[in-house]
Each structure stands twice: as C-alpha cells, then as structure tokens.
Design a protein around this motif. Structure first.
Motif, short mmCIF file in Angstrom:
data_model
loop_
_atom_site.label_atom_id
_atom_site.label_comp_id
_atom_site.label_asym_id
_atom_site.label_seq_id
_atom_site.Cartn_x
_atom_site.Cartn_y
_atom_site.Cartn_z
N MET B 50 0.82 -1.20 0.00
CA MET B 50 0.00 0.00 0.00
C MET B 50 0.87 1.26 0.00
SD MET B 50 -3.32 0.66 2.40
CE MET B 50 -4.31 -0.72 1.83
N ALA B 51 1.99 1.22 0.70
CA ALA B 51 2.90 2.36 0.73
C ALA B 51 3.42 2.66 -0.68
CB ALA B 51 4.07 2.08 1.68
N ALA B 52 3.72 1.61 -1.42
CA ALA B 52 4.22 1.78 -2.79
C ALA B 52 3.15 2.43 -3.67
CB ALA B 52 4.63 0.42 -3.37
N ARG B 53 1.91 2.00 -3.47
CA ARG B 53 0.84 2.55 -4.29
C ARG B 53 0.59 4.02 -3.97
NH1 ARG B 53 -4.53 -0.68 -5.95
NH2 ARG B 53 -2.85 -2.12 -6.47
N ILE B 54 0.63 4.36 -2.67
CA ILE B 54 0.44 5.75 -2.27
C ILE B 54 1.54 6.64 -2.86
CG2 ILE B 54 0.48 7.33 -0.28
CD1 ILE B 54 -0.87 5.06 1.35
N ALA B 55 2.78 6.16 -2.78
CA ALA B 55 3.91 6.93 -3.32
C ALA B 55 3.76 7.14 -4.82
CB ALA B 55 5.23 6.21 -3.01
N GLN B 56 3.29 6.10 -5.50
CA GLN B 56 3.11 6.17 -6.94
C GLN B 56 2.05 7.23 -7.30
OE1 GLN B 56 1.55 2.54 -8.50
NE2 GLN B 56 2.44 2.80 -10.54
N HIS B 57 0.94 7.22 -6.56
CA HIS B 57 -0.10 8.22 -6.79
C HIS B 57 0.44 9.63 -6.54
CE1 HIS B 57 -4.21 6.06 -6.95
NE2 HIS B 57 -3.30 5.18 -7.25
N ARG B 58 1.23 9.79 -5.45
CA ARG B 58 1.75 11.11 -5.10
C ARG B 58 2.70 11.62 -6.20
NH1 ARG B 58 4.10 10.47 0.24
NH2 ARG B 58 1.96 10.62 0.97
N ASP B 59 3.54 10.72 -6.71
CA ASP B 59 4.47 11.11 -7.77
C ASP B 59 3.74 11.58 -9.02
OD1 ASP B 59 6.45 10.42 -6.06
OD2 ASP B 59 7.03 8.57 -7.08
N ARG B 60 2.60 10.96 -9.29
CA ARG B 60 1.88 11.33 -10.51
C ARG B 60 1.32 12.75 -10.41
NH1 ARG B 60 -2.37 7.38 -11.49
NH2 ARG B 60 -3.75 8.87 -10.51
N ARG B 61 0.86 13.12 -9.21
CA ARG B 61 0.39 14.48 -9.03
C ARG B 61 1.59 15.43 -9.03
NH1 ARG B 61 -2.16 11.73 -4.99
NH2 ARG B 61 -0.95 12.77 -3.38
N GLY B 62 1.41 16.63 -9.55
CA GLY B 62 2.56 17.53 -9.64
C GLY B 62 2.42 18.73 -8.73
N GLU B 63 2.80 19.90 -9.21
CA GLU B 63 2.68 21.16 -8.50
C GLU B 63 1.22 21.51 -8.24
OE1 GLU B 63 5.38 23.68 -7.89
OE2 GLU B 63 6.34 21.70 -7.85
N GLY B 64 1.00 22.33 -7.23
CA GLY B 64 -0.33 22.89 -7.04
C GLY B 64 -1.20 22.13 -6.07
N TRP B 65 -0.69 20.99 -5.62
CA TRP B 65 -1.49 20.17 -4.71
C TRP B 65 -1.09 20.39 -3.25
CZ3 TRP B 65 -5.62 17.28 -6.10
CH2 TRP B 65 -5.77 16.97 -7.46
N ILE B 66 -2.10 20.49 -2.38
CA ILE B 66 -1.91 20.46 -0.93
C ILE B 66 -2.42 19.10 -0.46
CG2 ILE B 66 -2.62 21.49 1.26
CD1 ILE B 66 -3.48 24.00 -0.52
N THR B 67 -1.56 18.31 0.18
CA THR B 67 -1.98 16.97 0.59
C THR B 67 -2.42 16.95 2.05
OG1 THR B 67 -0.51 15.94 -1.02
CG2 THR B 67 -1.27 14.55 0.79
N ARG B 68 -3.57 16.34 2.30
CA ARG B 68 -4.05 16.08 3.65
C ARG B 68 -4.24 14.58 3.76
NH1 ARG B 68 -2.56 20.24 4.45
NH2 ARG B 68 -3.59 22.21 4.98
#
Lengths: 175, 175, 175
Positions: B50-68
């Motif tokens: 699951m950690a790998a999948r979360i990291a993969q999703h985060r990498d795909r998103r770029g600038e402009g995102w605030i993560t909660r």
C-alpha cells in the motif's frame, strides 16, 4: 510527391465479465468484414473444464476461420500472419495470466504488445475481461493480477479506435 | 431585500473498479479548475504494497497540490480546509474500510458525511470503488462491507451533481 | 376477419451489483403502473442475515402489493397469478442459486423460464445480479454458478423489451 500514409486499420477492444457475451460480440464485429478471419486463442486447455469451454467456442465459430493457438507470444503471431487478414484475439486476460504464470517480464510484454498494436496492419478485435469490480481478493497474487489486468485494459483502450463494454449480451459503447 | 443564496459548488462522484483509471479521471476533473487543489488521502500505508501505491499516486500528481492525510475524520478536514479550494477525496471505499476497522458507528459516520456534503462549500470530487459486481464473498465481514460500500455510493450519488463510472480509463456518465 | 394479436406486455430486466439500488429501481418501474402488483420473492430466509434483509425489503414496499414466495417454481406462480397484474420477480440470481442447490436440471429450468417469458401475459420486471466482474473464483461451484448466472442474464436480456444496469442507484439503459 510524398504520399499520405494509409489510415491504420481498425482496433476494437471488447470488455466484459464472465459469460457476458463478449466473445460473441467480438466475433460479430470481425465477421462483418469479408473472410477469412484469424482466431488467435490465448487459452491453454489446462484442465477438462477449460478444454470443454474451448471446444464449445470452436464449435460456435463456423467456416472462414483460421485458428492460431498461442498462450504468450501473440506479437509473433501478429507478425507472422498474412497481412490485412482481420484477427480476433481471445482473450487478453488469459494472455496476461499465461505471461504471469510463466514468470515473464509482465511490464515488458505489455509494452511490446502496445507497440505492436500501435503499428497495427490489420483489423483487430481484442476480447478482455473486466475483473476489478468485486471485493479486494484475499491473496496478493490475485491482487497483483487484478492490477495488471486493469492496467493493460487501460493501455489497450487508449490506443483502440473503439471500446465496448458487454453486459448480458448487450453492448455499451465507451469509446 | 433578500439575496439569493449562491449555488452550491459542484460535487462529483467518480466510481470504478480496481485500476480502472478512476483516480486519474478525478484528478483531471479537479485540475480543470485553477490551483491550488487539496488532495485528501484516506489511505494509511498499512503495508509495503500500500505504501508503494500511495507513493506512486503522489508522484503522478505535480505542483499545485496540498496533501491532507486522514483515514477517518474527513468531515473535520473539510471543515478546516481553506474555503473555496477544490478538494479531491481519494477514496470513499478506503475511508469506509477505516471506519469499519476502527469499529466506529458506520451509519452515524455516513450520515455525518452526507450532511456535510449537502452543505458543501467548495468543488469536491470523490473517488469510490464499485465492489458489488463479483460473486458473493464467503465471509460475513466482506459481505457487510460490500453492502455498506454500495449504500454509501448510492447516498453520495443521490446528492452529487455528477456521477461518472470509469472502465479501462474511459468515463461513462451515469448522472 | 382475423384479428391482430395484442402486443405482448412489457418485460424489463434490471441488472446490478450488490446494494446497487436495483430492487428500488425495479419497484419504481412496476409502481408506475396501477396497483395491485405482485411481488414474487425467490429468497428463502436461510439465516438471520437473510431474514433481516427480506424483512427490510418488505417494510420498504407499502400498500398495493401481493406477496408470493417461491424459491424455485416461479413459472407455476406466473401461471397461477391473476392475469394482467404486473409482477416483480426479485431476484433471478437467488432463483438460480435455489435451483442449483436443490440439484434440479438447471438448463431445463432455464429453458422453461424463457419459454414462459416469451408467452408473457402481464407486465413483468425481473431483478438480477451481475456477478461476473470480479476475479475468477477459487472453487469450481462458484465458477459454475457465475457461468450460469451470466447465461441466464443473457437469455432474459434477449427476450426483454428493456434492460437497465443500475450502479449507485442510477440507471443505465442497455436496451
């Protein structure tokens, strides 16, 4: 004077669940073109249940079909087959199963298939299962398979000219 | 003279199976609005997979995102976030899993979420899994989860302005 | 002078996953016609979980309903019921389960049902589950059930005037 390159032949993806009528829908797509047609079967009769199903599918198809059986290297079959002859690939999900069971490089094989489809030189209809709409499977292998199946469906859909979801034998156009 | 209340901001529900392309579809919906955008992740990295999948999703998103990141109290995150900023909630099914695993009152938490969405003050896109289209699961917990997942999807769909089913990366508008 | 035979009454198939809102959709279809309406329940309360669900469905229905409970011989109920009265059959998937558990001839019972539907003399709405969109089940019985469920859905869809897929409570017209 340079000539315009001819348009790439039609590529269609037929998605559906178990016994949704997707093979029948795909066959009707192909046989709307003049014969002969190549039927590329990716299934291997690993047990009696599967052998019976393969025989049943074969009986339903009639004259005009050339059958090729290849569990893994479907790109080679596409390369070797007489050019221009329409091809039905049934099915992508079993192909993926075979690739994973043989412990081939899944990602590399998927890249190779997509590259071949992008340079497609015949009408092709590909049958594939949608397997991601149930509860998350208990075991990691089934989850990995489900992920790969979803990814290859997305990739083929992206290069396809047409994507149809079949439910209860009825087509629903997605693209 | 009384003023008309402003229209409620847009609420979109993106449904799909595993690896159907639903997160990507939801991100495209949100990023069609001006940045910044809030990404509310309901996942907790419980294991490496699951950690790998979360990291993969985060990498795909770029600038402009605030993560909660919030596994359960997503209503509090909606209350606290700067008003008007578009929010992507990914995903409802993991949120439900977390609520059930923590043995919270599922029905109460679902009511609270729906009430909050009805008073929605920002554009919101919610990602959710469709998990009810496979064989009935063997164990009672999986069946209960499947029921609750179906019910919350129905309830969010009822208050949403738009509901899209994604298959093979392609959208199908349900509402 | 020969008279034209009257048009066959309306036959509708409502497909969907678990908790997709398919029963509610089917009830709304039937109750758009004048009462009374026959509710043919194919479920048998085999355990408390199922008994609770049946009671919940019954409570949701109000005045105007005549309830018939029959796990297997739904053709006999169709034969015996007062002609012309609209009937909701909920659901085909449980009926198939009952037929298989009782070790009846599945193929023969399916033929009998289809023949009866083709000679349908009342408006009928049939609810059925789509169960083929998850990972292939481990055990052979579940696979056989999944196959039969897909086949009967196809056959009913072929004779139906209308086929609707329900997801998150929202209808998607397939036919």
């Amino acid at each position: 004077m340079p000539q315009a390159s001819p348009p790439r032949p039609f590529l269609s993806l037929i998605l559906g669940g178990a016994r949704s009528g997707k093979s029948r829908t795909a066959e009707a797509r192909i046989t709307s073109l003049p014969p002969p047609w190549i039927y590329l079967a990716t299934s291997e009769p690993r047990d009696d249940e599967m052998a019976a199903r393969i025989a049943q599918h074969r009986d339903r198809r009639g004259e005009g079909w050339i059958t090729r059986e290849e569990p893994i290297d479907i790109v080679a079959v596409m390369d070797d087959a007489p050019p221009g002859v329409p091809m039905l690939i049934d099915c992508l999900t079993l192909w993926l199963t075979n690739v994973m069971l043989a412990e081939y490089d899944v990602s590399g094989e998927c890249d190779r298939l997509i590259t071949r489809l992008e340079a497609n030189d015949r009408p092709v209809v590909i049958v594939s299962n949608e397997v991601g709409l149930g509860i998350v499977p208990d075991n990691a292998l089934a989850r990995a398979f489900r992920d790969q199946a979803g990814l290859i469906n997305q990739r083929v859909a992206a290069v396809a000219d047409e994507v149809i979801m079949v439910a209860a034998g009825l087509p629903l156009k997605l693209k």
